[in-house]
Design an enzyme around this catalytic site. Sequence first.
Site, PDB file in Angstrom:
ATOM      1  CB  SER A  49      -0.874   0.005   1.259  1.00 41.51           C
ATOM      2  OG  SER A  49      -0.042   0.136   2.404  1.00 41.51           O
ATOM      3  CG  ASP A  81      -3.746  -2.825  -1.869  1.00 39.16           C
ATOM      4  OD1 ASP A  81      -4.658  -2.970  -2.692  1.00 39.16           O
ATOM      5  OD2 ASP A  81      -3.905  -2.968  -0.629  1.00 39.16           O
ATOM      6  N   GLY A 181     -10.368  -3.708   7.183  1.00 40.93           N
ATOM      7  CA  GLY A 181     -10.164  -3.725   8.630  1.00 40.93           C
ATOM      8  C   GLY A 181     -10.765  -4.933   9.310  1.00 40.93           C
ATOM      9  CG  ASN A 253      -6.926  -7.045  -2.509  1.00 44.30           C
ATOM     10  OD1 ASN A 253      -6.780  -7.858  -3.415  1.00 44.30           O
ATOM     11  ND2 ASN A 253      -6.640  -5.767  -2.641  1.00 44.30           N
TER      12      ASN A 253
HETATM   13  P1  13P Z   1      -8.709  -6.572   4.827  1.00 40.60           P
HETATM   14  O1  13P Z   1      -8.635  -5.374   5.731  1.00 40.60           O
HETATM   15  O2  13P Z   1     -10.043  -7.246   4.942  1.00 40.60           O
HETATM   16  O3  13P Z   1      -7.592  -7.507   5.039  1.00 40.60           O
HETATM   17  O4  13P Z   1      -8.625  -6.037   3.309  1.00 40.60           O
HETATM   18  C1  13P Z   1      -7.390  -5.763   2.733  1.00 40.60           C
HETATM   19  C2  13P Z   1      -7.482  -5.082   1.420  1.00 40.60           C
HETATM   20  O5  13P Z   1      -8.528  -4.970   0.808  1.00 40.60           O
HETATM   21  C3  13P Z   1      -6.237  -4.544   0.865  1.00 40.60           C
HETATM   22  O6  13P Z   1      -6.438  -3.875  -0.332  1.00 40.60           O
HETATM   23  O1  G3H Z   2      -6.622  -1.805   1.843  1.00 42.82           O
HETATM   24  C1  G3H Z   2      -5.748  -1.335   2.550  1.00 42.82           C
HETATM   25  C2  G3H Z   2      -4.751  -2.207   3.175  1.00 42.82           C
HETATM   26  O2  G3H Z   2      -5.314  -2.859   4.275  1.00 42.82           O
HETATM   27  C3  G3H Z   2      -3.527  -1.422   3.491  1.00 42.82           C
HETATM   28  O3  G3H Z   2      -3.596  -0.758   4.700  1.00 42.82           O
HETATM   29  O4  G3H Z   2      -2.862   1.566   4.143  1.00 42.82           O
HETATM   30  O5  G3H Z   2      -2.698   0.679   6.486  1.00 42.82           O
HETATM   31  O6  G3H Z   2      -1.161  -0.164   4.701  1.00 42.82           O
HETATM   32  P1  G3H Z   2      -2.511   0.398   5.022  1.00 42.82           P
HETATM   33 ZN    ZN Z   3      -8.368  -2.906  -0.366  1.00 40.54          ZN
END
Ligand code: 13P
Ligand code: G3H
Ligand code: ZN
Length: 307
Positions: A49, A81, A181, A253
Amino acid sequence: MLVTLKQILGKAHRGHYAVGAFNVNNLEMIQAVMLAAEAEKSPAIMSTSEGAIHYAGMEELGALAHLAAKRSKLPITFHLDHGKNVELIKTAIKSGLYGSVMFDGSSLPYEENVATTKELVILAHKTNVSVEAELGAIAGIEDFVTVADRDAHLTDPKQAVDFVKRTGCDALAIAVGTKHGAYKFAGDSTLDYARIKKIASVVKIPLVLHGASGVPENVKKVCIQYGCDIEDAKGVSDASIRKSVSLGINKVNIDTDLRIAFDAGVRKFLHDNPKVIDPREILKPAVELIAKVVAQKMRLLGSSGKS
Ligand code: 13P
Ligand code: G3H
Ligand code: ZN
């Protein structure tokens, strides 16, 4: 072996299974994903991310993931991501590190989402980088008060057809009632399956399910036992994931479940071994637990043995 997202998902689309995209932030997460992929003979997508890049560095994470992927015979993609910062996405494309980038323009007005996605697709495709785009608001089904409210926020199948046609994106993240989350549902885990089915019947590229962590009970229990306050955490059930994949989802994901496993592993080890101060010893059980969770996901998604 490093491959593009399009290669991994093309095969999954034809074979009617899904591949997990696991968020990695450090060496240990990368080790865990690779351990699971090798054990399951599964393709894998390693996602970073913008937050992960801010934390550890694009080149640092890229170098670790590239080394791990190049040493393996399995198809591995290094993926950006939820890219929202267009300059960062362009840097990622030009870095040569990414097999795919996601542009998350879901909060933008529709025409702006189309225009920016299309611009990034043109740039990315010049160097064989795949692009995932997003349409609809990824929010929990319980967050919508009325059917009209739900319709206004979840992905509209007709709009999805127009979006894919006009942008040329390689994969599409759809909003069908999951959210990010550890707190996704107060009641039962239920998604808008009819919407997944409808979109899959009219959109011919691989579909992506975000916010797909399950918050596994056994891992949550260890977390809580050793002091983590996540009593109300609830994820998407395995049955819901299985059904979503059977209806046409090809990329799933997962971030939260890796976080919970990391947490459980570290908390338990520190509690049981108060004299240990060596981070290598402290993090090892966490890596093993994350690898177990990832391997379970690979079996659930049907990607085991699909390398
Ligand atoms: P979760 O928070 O359900 O693990 O989703 C992660 C996600 O969509 C990352 O792009
Ligand atoms: O969809 C988002 C992911 O869970 C990434 O989370 O931005 O805290 O790294 P983050
Ligand atoms: Zn996501």
